[in-house]
Design an enzyme around this catalytic site. Structure first.
Site, mmCIF file in Angstrom:
data_model
loop_
_atom_site.group_PDB
_atom_site.id
_atom_site.type_symbol
_atom_site.label_atom_id
_atom_site.label_comp_id
_atom_site.label_asym_id
_atom_site.label_seq_id
_atom_site.Cartn_x
_atom_site.Cartn_y
_atom_site.Cartn_z
ATOM 1 N N ALA A 66 1.084 -1.259 -0.226
ATOM 2 C CA ALA A 66 0.179 -0.366 -0.017
ATOM 3 C C ALA A 66 0.872 1.201 -0.111
ATOM 4 O O ALA A 66 2.338 1.333 0.379
ATOM 5 C CB ALA A 66 -1.179 -0.606 1.223
ATOM 6 N N GLY A 111 0.277 -5.179 0.923
ATOM 7 C CA GLY A 111 -1.000 -4.879 0.322
ATOM 8 C C GLY A 111 -0.560 -5.506 -1.297
ATOM 9 O O GLY A 111 -1.109 -6.102 -1.789
ATOM 10 N N GLU A 114 -1.162 -9.175 -0.429
ATOM 11 C CA GLU A 114 -2.063 -9.493 -0.539
ATOM 12 C C GLU A 114 -3.469 -9.735 -2.067
ATOM 13 O O GLU A 114 -4.075 -10.036 -1.834
ATOM 14 C CB GLU A 114 -2.688 -8.067 0.542
ATOM 15 C CG GLU A 114 -2.182 -8.274 1.727
ATOM 16 C CD GLU A 114 -3.068 -7.491 2.557
ATOM 17 O OE1 GLU A 114 -2.341 -5.896 2.224
ATOM 18 O OE2 GLU A 114 -3.658 -7.487 3.557
ATOM 19 N N GLU A 134 4.288 -4.602 7.221
ATOM 20 C CA GLU A 134 4.163 -4.611 8.174
ATOM 21 C C GLU A 134 3.814 -3.959 9.831
ATOM 22 O O GLU A 134 4.062 -3.358 9.839
ATOM 23 C CB GLU A 134 1.952 -4.485 8.733
ATOM 24 C CG GLU A 134 1.346 -4.358 6.985
ATOM 25 C CD GLU A 134 1.412 -5.696 6.087
ATOM 26 O OE1 GLU A 134 1.760 -6.488 6.223
ATOM 27 O OE2 GLU A 134 0.823 -5.524 4.608
HETATM 28 N N1 COA Z 1 4.796 2.679 -0.208
HETATM 29 C C1 COA Z 1 4.992 3.969 -0.749
HETATM 30 N N2 COA Z 1 5.988 4.453 -1.857
HETATM 31 C C2 COA Z 1 7.109 2.903 -1.645
HETATM 32 C C3 COA Z 1 6.958 2.167 -1.334
HETATM 33 C C4 COA Z 1 5.394 2.579 -0.351
HETATM 34 N N3 COA Z 1 5.010 0.472 0.026
HETATM 35 N N4 COA Z 1 7.738 0.546 -1.048
HETATM 36 C C5 COA Z 1 8.265 1.444 -2.434
HETATM 37 N N5 COA Z 1 8.181 3.414 -2.516
HETATM 38 C C6 COA Z 1 8.747 3.636 -2.915
HETATM 39 C C7 COA Z 1 10.062 4.587 -2.240
HETATM 40 O O1 COA Z 1 9.883 5.566 -1.694
HETATM 41 C C8 COA Z 1 11.034 5.515 -3.663
HETATM 42 O O2 COA Z 1 10.437 6.711 -4.169
HETATM 43 P P1 COA Z 1 11.368 7.740 -4.208
HETATM 44 O O3 COA Z 1 12.591 7.322 -5.356
HETATM 45 O O4 COA Z 1 10.286 9.144 -4.480
HETATM 46 O O5 COA Z 1 11.745 7.408 -2.715
HETATM 47 C C9 COA Z 1 10.532 4.375 -4.517
HETATM 48 O O6 COA Z 1 9.513 3.915 -4.146
HETATM 49 C C10 COA Z 1 11.575 2.871 -4.707
HETATM 50 O O7 COA Z 1 11.630 2.927 -3.390
HETATM 51 P P2 COA Z 1 13.181 2.216 -3.165
HETATM 52 O O8 COA Z 1 13.085 2.222 -1.191
HETATM 53 O O9 COA Z 1 14.471 3.787 -2.893
HETATM 54 O O10 COA Z 1 13.948 0.740 -3.705
HETATM 55 P P3 COA Z 1 14.523 -0.236 -2.437
HETATM 56 O O11 COA Z 1 14.726 -1.243 -3.842
HETATM 57 O O12 COA Z 1 16.020 0.706 -2.161
HETATM 58 O O13 COA Z 1 13.641 -1.252 -1.860
HETATM 59 C C11 COA Z 1 11.563 -1.781 -0.902
HETATM 60 C C12 COA Z 1 12.679 -1.810 -2.695
HETATM 61 C C13 COA Z 1 10.576 -2.486 -1.302
HETATM 62 C C14 COA Z 1 12.448 -3.375 0.854
HETATM 63 C C15 COA Z 1 11.624 -1.139 -0.185
HETATM 64 O O14 COA Z 1 10.841 0.415 -1.482
HETATM 65 C C16 COA Z 1 10.228 -0.979 0.351
HETATM 66 O O15 COA Z 1 10.664 -1.686 1.829
HETATM 67 N N6 COA Z 1 9.007 -0.100 0.860
HETATM 68 C C17 COA Z 1 8.210 -0.247 1.669
HETATM 69 C C18 COA Z 1 7.323 -2.232 1.851
HETATM 70 C C19 COA Z 1 6.698 -2.344 2.852
HETATM 71 O O16 COA Z 1 7.226 -2.116 3.265
HETATM 72 N N7 COA Z 1 5.568 -2.663 2.071
HETATM 73 C C20 COA Z 1 4.081 -2.135 3.127
HETATM 74 C C21 COA Z 1 3.192 -1.937 2.720
HETATM 75 S S1 COA Z 1 2.185 -1.332 3.794
#
Ligand code: COA
Length: 259
Positions: A66, A111, A114, A134
């Site tokens: 999400a 999400g 999910e 989460e």
């Molecule tokens: N919501 C909003 N933005 C998100 C996102 C999310 N769930 N997941 C990734 N993004 C965005 C990042 O903020 C970044 O944006 P920016 O370039 O404007 O800063 C962009 O997507 C790229 O992500 P980044 O974190 O730089 O990539 P990465 O390869 O270093 O890491 C992940 C990848 C998936 C490990 C990391 O993005 C992450 O942990 N995301 C959240 C996962 C999460 O907790 N999901 C559950 C949400 S309820």
């Protein structure tokens, strides 16, 4: 059809829905839910569409969760509305009478996991990653993850994955029954299409009844055995059942019409 956050194309009866926010790893924001809701209405209403693939744009992610930015400042009532909205759209996918398969190309977190689990089954690329992280945000899954993960992998593994926020790789996802097949990134869509093309040669009403009955089996909201009797009997009055049995007797391939 044109959508703000999705690509939507129809190929040989398969609607390919691609979540298209690669710069945000296809995170699910309000617009994605609106588009997905409308896309599933199109799937239901468009006779040209026989089945659906859901995938993510870019090489890195199916859906990384999400959109976390939309969480900030929400009060309890707004959180209830958000979860209901997400669950509602995912129920629409789960209850689609046409098969919906997730082609998971990269991260399927929160999400995203999910969403994949709301699909009827899943394939993934060998670099896919699954998880419900989460708890790292002080949250729990809100779009059906506590329920569907438990249905798919069992109580102990579901508890562990959610409590630890562990990110599983493709092999683990296969071992636990979260995905049916692992492919290379290049083969993911071709293999998914191949499976759906095979399904599309079967009787559509029977397929829809299988979806209904299997969904009852996992939700336990009705007596699944009674449901099966009713659906089995309904198949008997279809043209496709007459065609299928006649084709068997006549030693030819059945041609189903969905009636
Ligand atoms: N919501 C909003 N933005 C998100 C996102 C999310 N769930 N997941 C990734 N993004 C965005 C990042 O903020 C970044 O944006 P920016 O370039 O404007 O800063 C962009 O997507 C790229 O992500 P980044 O974190 O730089 O990539 P990465 O390869 O270093 O890491 C992940 C990848 C998936 C490990 C990391 O993005 C992450 O942990 N995301 C959240 C996962 C999460 O907790 N999901 C559950 C949400 S309820």
């Amino acid at each position: 059809m044109n959508f703000k956050t999705l690509l939507f194309q129809i190929e040989n009866g398969i609607a390919i829905i691609t979540i298209n926010r690669p710069e945000k790893l296809n995170a699910l924001n309000k617009d994605v839910f609106t588009d997905m809701d409308n896309a599933m209405d199109e799937v239901a209403g468009n006779k040209e569409i026989k089945s659906v693939i859901i995938t993510g744009a870019g090489v890195k992610a199916f859906v990384a969760g999400a959109d976390i930015l939309e969480f900030s400042g929400l009060d309890k009532d707004q959180a209830i509305a958000l979860a209901k909205r997400g669950q509602g759209v995912f129920f629409k996918i789960e209850n689609s009478s046409k098969p919906v398969v997730a082609a998971v190309n990269g991260y399927a977190l929160g999400g995203g996991c999910e969403l994949a689990m709301a699909c009827h089954f899943r394939l993934c690329s060998n670099d896919a990653k699954f998880g419900q992280p989460e708890v790292n945000l002080g949250l729990i899954p809100g779009y059906g993850g506590t329920q569907r993960l438990t249905q798919l992998v069992g109580k102990g593994k579901s508890m562990e994955l959610q409590m630890t926020a562990k990110i599983a790789d493709a092999q683990e996802a296969l071992q636990w029954g979260l995905v049916n097949y692992i492919t290379t990134a290049e083969d993911l869509l071709p293999k998914t299409k191949e499976i759906l093309q095979a399904i599309q040669t079967k009787a559509p009403i029977a397929i829809a009844k299988i979806i209904e009955c299997v969904n009852v089996a996992v939700t336990g909201k009705e007596d699944g055995f009674e449901k099966e009797i009713a659906c089995f009997a309904e198949c008997f009055i279809t043209d496709d059942m007459k065609e299928g049995t006649a084709a068997f007797v006549e030693k030819r391939k059945a041609v189903f019409t969905g009636r």
